[in-house]
Motif scaffolding. Structure first.
Motif, PDB file in Angstrom:
ATOM      1  N   ARG A 213      11.780  77.299 -30.181  1.00 15.08           N
ATOM      2  CA  ARG A 213      12.414  75.989 -30.237  1.00 15.08           C
ATOM      3  C   ARG A 213      13.027  75.649 -28.888  1.00 15.08           C
ATOM      4  NH1 ARG A 213      14.144  77.924 -35.271  1.00 15.08           N
ATOM      5  NH2 ARG A 213      16.201  78.409 -34.402  1.00 15.08           N
ATOM      6  N   MET A 214      13.637  76.650 -28.242  1.00 15.81           N
ATOM      7  CA  MET A 214      14.239  76.400 -26.945  1.00 15.81           C
ATOM      8  C   MET A 214      13.180  76.033 -25.910  1.00 15.81           C
ATOM      9  SD  MET A 214      17.119  79.423 -26.787  1.00 15.81           S
ATOM     10  CE  MET A 214      17.550  79.008 -25.114  1.00 15.81           C
ATOM     11  N   ALA A 215      12.021  76.707 -25.992  1.00 15.64           N
ATOM     12  CA  ALA A 215      10.941  76.384 -25.050  1.00 15.64           C
ATOM     13  C   ALA A 215      10.451  74.963 -25.275  1.00 15.64           C
ATOM     14  CB  ALA A 215       9.795  77.394 -25.212  1.00 15.64           C
ATOM     15  N   GLU A 216      10.298  74.594 -26.565  1.00 20.12           N
ATOM     16  CA  GLU A 216       9.858  73.232 -26.871  1.00 20.12           C
ATOM     17  C   GLU A 216      10.881  72.230 -26.394  1.00 20.12           C
ATOM     18  OE1 GLU A 216       9.196  73.268 -31.038  1.00 20.12           O
ATOM     19  OE2 GLU A 216       7.294  74.375 -30.915  1.00 20.12           O
ATOM     20  N   GLN A 217      12.180  72.533 -26.642  1.00 19.24           N
ATOM     21  CA  GLN A 217      13.231  71.619 -26.190  1.00 19.24           C
ATOM     22  C   GLN A 217      13.238  71.529 -24.672  1.00 19.24           C
ATOM     23  OE1 GLN A 217      16.875  72.978 -27.876  1.00 19.24           O
ATOM     24  NE2 GLN A 217      16.392  72.268 -29.975  1.00 19.24           N
ATOM     25  N   LYS A 218      12.952  72.666 -23.992  1.00 19.89           N
ATOM     26  CA  LYS A 218      12.931  72.672 -22.535  1.00 19.89           C
ATOM     27  C   LYS A 218      11.808  71.768 -22.025  1.00 19.89           C
ATOM     28  CE  LYS A 218      12.584  75.733 -18.569  1.00 19.89           C
ATOM     29  NZ  LYS A 218      12.401  77.120 -18.102  1.00 19.89           N
ATOM     30  N   ARG A 219      10.607  71.904 -22.668  1.00 18.95           N
ATOM     31  CA  ARG A 219       9.495  71.055 -22.243  1.00 18.95           C
ATOM     32  C   ARG A 219       9.802  69.591 -22.505  1.00 18.95           C
ATOM     33  NH1 ARG A 219       6.527  75.369 -24.481  1.00 18.95           N
ATOM     34  NH2 ARG A 219       6.280  74.220 -26.459  1.00 18.95           N
ATOM     35  N   SER A 220      10.485  69.344 -23.642  1.00 22.81           N
ATOM     36  CA  SER A 220      10.827  67.961 -23.973  1.00 22.81           C
ATOM     37  C   SER A 220      11.813  67.410 -22.960  1.00 22.81           C
ATOM     38  CB  SER A 220      11.413  67.911 -25.383  1.00 22.81           C
ATOM     39  OG  SER A 220      11.834  66.600 -25.688  1.00 22.81           O
ATOM     40  N   PHE A 221      12.830  68.276 -22.604  1.00 25.72           N
ATOM     41  CA  PHE A 221      13.828  67.843 -21.616  1.00 25.72           C
ATOM     42  C   PHE A 221      13.170  67.616 -20.255  1.00 25.72           C
ATOM     43  CE2 PHE A 221      17.404  70.150 -24.082  1.00 25.72           C
ATOM     44  CZ  PHE A 221      17.551  69.045 -24.906  1.00 25.72           C
ATOM     45  N   GLU A 222      12.254  68.514 -19.891  1.00 24.30           N
ATOM     46  CA  GLU A 222      11.587  68.357 -18.592  1.00 24.30           C
ATOM     47  C   GLU A 222      10.749  67.075 -18.555  1.00 24.30           C
ATOM     48  OE1 GLU A 222       9.403  71.956 -18.155  1.00 24.30           O
ATOM     49  OE2 GLU A 222      11.144  73.127 -17.418  1.00 24.30           O
ATOM     50  N   GLY A 223      10.043  66.774 -19.703  1.00 19.70           N
ATOM     51  CA  GLY A 223       9.261  65.528 -19.768  1.00 19.70           C
ATOM     52  C   GLY A 223      10.160  64.323 -19.669  1.00 19.70           C
ATOM     53  N   GLU A 224      11.312  64.392 -20.337  1.00 18.29           N
ATOM     54  CA  GLU A 224      12.261  63.284 -20.313  1.00 18.29           C
ATOM     55  C   GLU A 224      12.802  63.099 -18.912  1.00 18.29           C
ATOM     56  OE1 GLU A 224      14.322  60.121 -21.940  1.00 18.29           O
ATOM     57  OE2 GLU A 224      12.749  61.361 -22.810  1.00 18.29           O
ATOM     58  N   ILE A 225      13.062  64.248 -18.226  1.00 21.63           N
ATOM     59  CA  ILE A 225      13.581  64.176 -16.858  1.00 21.63           C
ATOM     60  C   ILE A 225      12.535  63.549 -15.941  1.00 21.63           C
ATOM     61  CG2 ILE A 225      14.250  65.590 -14.873  1.00 21.63           C
ATOM     62  CD1 ILE A 225      15.590  67.491 -16.883  1.00 21.63           C
ATOM     63  N   ASP A 226      11.272  63.951 -16.116  1.00 22.59           N
ATOM     64  CA  ASP A 226      10.199  63.366 -15.295  1.00 22.59           C
ATOM     65  C   ASP A 226      10.110  61.864 -15.527  1.00 22.59           C
ATOM     66  OD1 ASP A 226       9.635  65.823 -14.212  1.00 22.59           O
ATOM     67  OD2 ASP A 226       8.038  66.302 -15.663  1.00 22.59           O
ATOM     68  N   ARG A 227      10.224  61.489 -16.798  1.00 24.68           N
ATOM     69  CA  ARG A 227      10.146  60.062 -17.121  1.00 24.68           C
ATOM     70  C   ARG A 227      11.288  59.311 -16.467  1.00 24.68           C
ATOM     71  NH1 ARG A 227      12.352  56.648 -20.458  1.00 24.68           N
ATOM     72  NH2 ARG A 227      13.644  58.244 -21.423  1.00 24.68           N
ATOM     73  N   LEU A 228      12.502  59.897 -16.539  1.00 27.44           N
ATOM     74  CA  LEU A 228      13.665  59.233 -15.952  1.00 27.44           C
ATOM     75  C   LEU A 228      13.519  59.151 -14.437  1.00 27.44           C
ATOM     76  CD1 LEU A 228      16.552  60.811 -18.074  1.00 27.44           C
ATOM     77  CD2 LEU A 228      15.720  58.451 -18.181  1.00 27.44           C
ATOM     78  N   GLU A 229      12.960  60.190 -13.835  1.00 28.75           N
ATOM     79  CA  GLU A 229      12.778  60.160 -12.379  1.00 28.75           C
ATOM     80  C   GLU A 229      11.759  59.094 -11.981  1.00 28.75           C
ATOM     81  OE1 GLU A 229      11.759  64.113 -11.266  1.00 28.75           O
ATOM     82  OE2 GLU A 229      13.862  64.832 -11.254  1.00 28.75           O
ATOM     83  N   ARG A 230      10.683  58.966 -12.783  1.00 31.87           N
ATOM     84  CA  ARG A 230       9.686  57.928 -12.465  1.00 31.87           C
ATOM     85  C   ARG A 230      10.310  56.553 -12.599  1.00 31.87           C
ATOM     86  NH1 ARG A 230       6.382  61.376 -15.541  1.00 31.87           N
ATOM     87  NH2 ARG A 230       6.582  59.961 -17.338  1.00 31.87           N
ATOM     88  N   GLU A 231      11.071  56.383 -13.660  1.00 33.23           N
ATOM     89  CA  GLU A 231      11.715  55.085 -13.853  1.00 33.23           C
ATOM     90  C   GLU A 231      12.689  54.817 -12.725  1.00 33.23           C
ATOM     91  OE1 GLU A 231      13.512  55.145 -17.668  1.00 33.23           O
ATOM     92  OE2 GLU A 231      11.611  54.926 -18.786  1.00 33.23           O
ATOM     93  N   ASN A 232      13.371  55.846 -12.279  1.00 35.95           N
ATOM     94  CA  ASN A 232      14.342  55.687 -11.204  1.00 35.95           C
ATOM     95  C   ASN A 232      13.647  55.317  -9.902  1.00 35.95           C
ATOM     96  OD1 ASN A 232      16.864  55.715  -9.948  1.00 35.95           O
ATOM     97  ND2 ASN A 232      16.666  57.879  -9.388  1.00 35.95           N
ATOM     98  N   ARG A 233      12.521  55.969  -9.649  1.00 37.04           N
ATOM     99  CA  ARG A 233      11.780  55.648  -8.425  1.00 37.04           C
ATOM    100  C   ARG A 233      11.231  54.223  -8.495  1.00 37.04           C
ATOM    101  NH1 ARG A 233      10.021  61.051  -9.004  1.00 37.04           N
ATOM    102  NH2 ARG A 233       8.073  60.313 -10.024  1.00 37.04           N
ATOM    103  N   GLU A 234      10.777  53.876  -9.686  1.00 34.61           N
ATOM    104  CA  GLU A 234      10.237  52.522  -9.856  1.00 34.61           C
ATOM    105  C   GLU A 234      11.337  51.504  -9.653  1.00 34.61           C
ATOM    106  OE1 GLU A 234       7.455  49.574 -10.431  1.00 34.61           O
ATOM    107  OE2 GLU A 234       7.148  51.734 -10.177  1.00 34.61           O
ATOM    108  N   LEU A 235      12.514  51.811 -10.157  1.00 31.80           N
ATOM    109  CA  LEU A 235      13.635  50.888 -10.022  1.00 31.80           C
ATOM    110  C   LEU A 235      14.039  50.768  -8.558  1.00 31.80           C
ATOM    111  CD1 LEU A 235      15.752  49.098 -11.379  1.00 31.80           C
ATOM    112  CD2 LEU A 235      17.166  51.148 -11.707  1.00 31.80           C
ATOM    113  N   LEU A 236      14.035  51.874  -7.854  1.00 27.83           N
ATOM    114  CA  LEU A 236      14.389  51.845  -6.438  1.00 27.83           C
ATOM    115  C   LEU A 236      13.351  51.052  -5.636  1.00 27.83           C
ATOM    116  CD1 LEU A 236      15.578  55.550  -5.916  1.00 27.83           C
ATOM    117  CD2 LEU A 236      16.991  53.480  -5.918  1.00 27.83           C
ATOM    118  N   ARG A 237      12.110  51.215  -6.038  1.00 25.73           N
ATOM    119  CA  ARG A 237      11.047  50.478  -5.338  1.00 25.73           C
ATOM    120  C   ARG A 237      11.231  48.985  -5.519  1.00 25.73           C
ATOM    121  NH1 ARG A 237       6.396  48.238  -6.496  1.00 25.73           N
ATOM    122  NH2 ARG A 237       6.570  48.810  -8.686  1.00 25.73           N
ATOM    123  N   LYS A 238      11.530  48.575  -6.753  1.00 26.79           N
ATOM    124  CA  LYS A 238      11.717  47.150  -7.018  1.00 26.79           C
ATOM    125  C   LYS A 238      12.921  46.628  -6.271  1.00 26.79           C
ATOM    126  CE  LYS A 238       9.548  47.056 -11.590  1.00 26.79           C
ATOM    127  NZ  LYS A 238       9.762  46.820 -13.022  1.00 26.79           N
TER     128      LYS A 238
END
Length: 245
Positions: A213-238
């Motif tokens: 469960r911790m591994a799954e949560q870690k992958r989920s957190f990492e995916g969420e972090i990647d998504r937030l970073e992409r959104e952040n980069r996109e926001l900075l670009r705009k």
């Protein structure tokens, strides 16, 4: 019969021949005494002025005075001597009474000593008899006590044997109880070991599931972090594009 002595003496410068039953020495002492008296009077001026008769009377009066004084002193000494003799008589009488009392006391002391010796002998005889009787009584009591103790000893041995047999039965029963407890303890030990192993297995399974469960949560957190970073980069670009326009 006493011998009469005759001596020649000098009185007032004149020689006189006197006789008496006293010793010659005493007669000479009398003449010396008279001469001393005359010498004393000759030193008195009033005496020297008197006539011969008056002088003789004064001498006689003085000698008589000395005589009565001496007689009074002698009577006094005689009375004191008589008193002392009476006292001595009383003392001798008391001494005789004390001596008689002492003799009586010695007699009583001797009689008392004899009575005490007889009483002591009688007491020793009586004491020996009582001692013998006491020893016999003690011997009888000792014999009776030994017999009683022997009976009690036999009874105690019998009771001990009986208790020993009962104790043996109790020991066997206790042994069986202990063996039962040991078997029960062994069973409990085995059950506890099985339970421990089962619990360990469950814990392993739970641990693995938790890690999964911790591994799954870690992958989920990492995916969420990647998504937030992409959104952040996109926001900075705009935001960067807006600043250029």
């Amino acid at each position: 019969m006493a011998t009469k002595n005759t001596v020649e003496v000098v009185i007032a410068g004149k020689v006189f021949r006197i006789s008496g039953y006293e010793t010659p020495e005493y007669l000479h002492q009398v003449s010396v005494y008279i001469n001393e008296k005359l010498a004393q009077f000759q030193q008195m001026e009033g005496y020297r002025k008197q006539n011969t008769d008056q002088k003789q009377m004064m001498l006689n009066m003085n000698l008589a005075d000395d005589f009565f004084k001496a007689k009074r002193q002698a009577d006094k000494l005689s009375a004191e001597l008589e008193k002392k003799e009476r006292e001595m008589y009383g003392i001798r009488h008391d001494l005789i009474e004390a001596q008689m009392a002492n003799e009586k006391l010695e007699t009583e002391k001797k009689e008392l000593k004899e009575r005490l010796t007889a009483q002591k002998k009688e007491a020793e005889t009586k004491l020996n008899e009582e001692k013998k009787a006491l020893e016999e009584a003690l011997a009888a009591q000792k014999k009776e006590l030994e017999a009683k103790l022997e009976g009690q000893k036999q009874e105690a041995v019998e009771k001990l044997d009986s208790k020993k047999q009962a104790s043996e039965r109790e020991r066997q029963e206790l042994k069986r109880t202990i063996e039962g407890l040991e078997r029960s303890l062994e069973n409990q030990k085995k059950a506890s070991e099985a339970q421990r192993q089962n619990s360990h297995k469950k814990l392993e399974e739970q641990n693995q599931a938790a890690q999964k469960r911790m591994a799954e949560q870690k992958r989920s957190f990492e995916g969420e972090i990647d998504r937030l970073e992409r959104e952040n980069r996109e926001l900075l670009r705009k935001l960067g594009q807006r600043s250029y326009t």
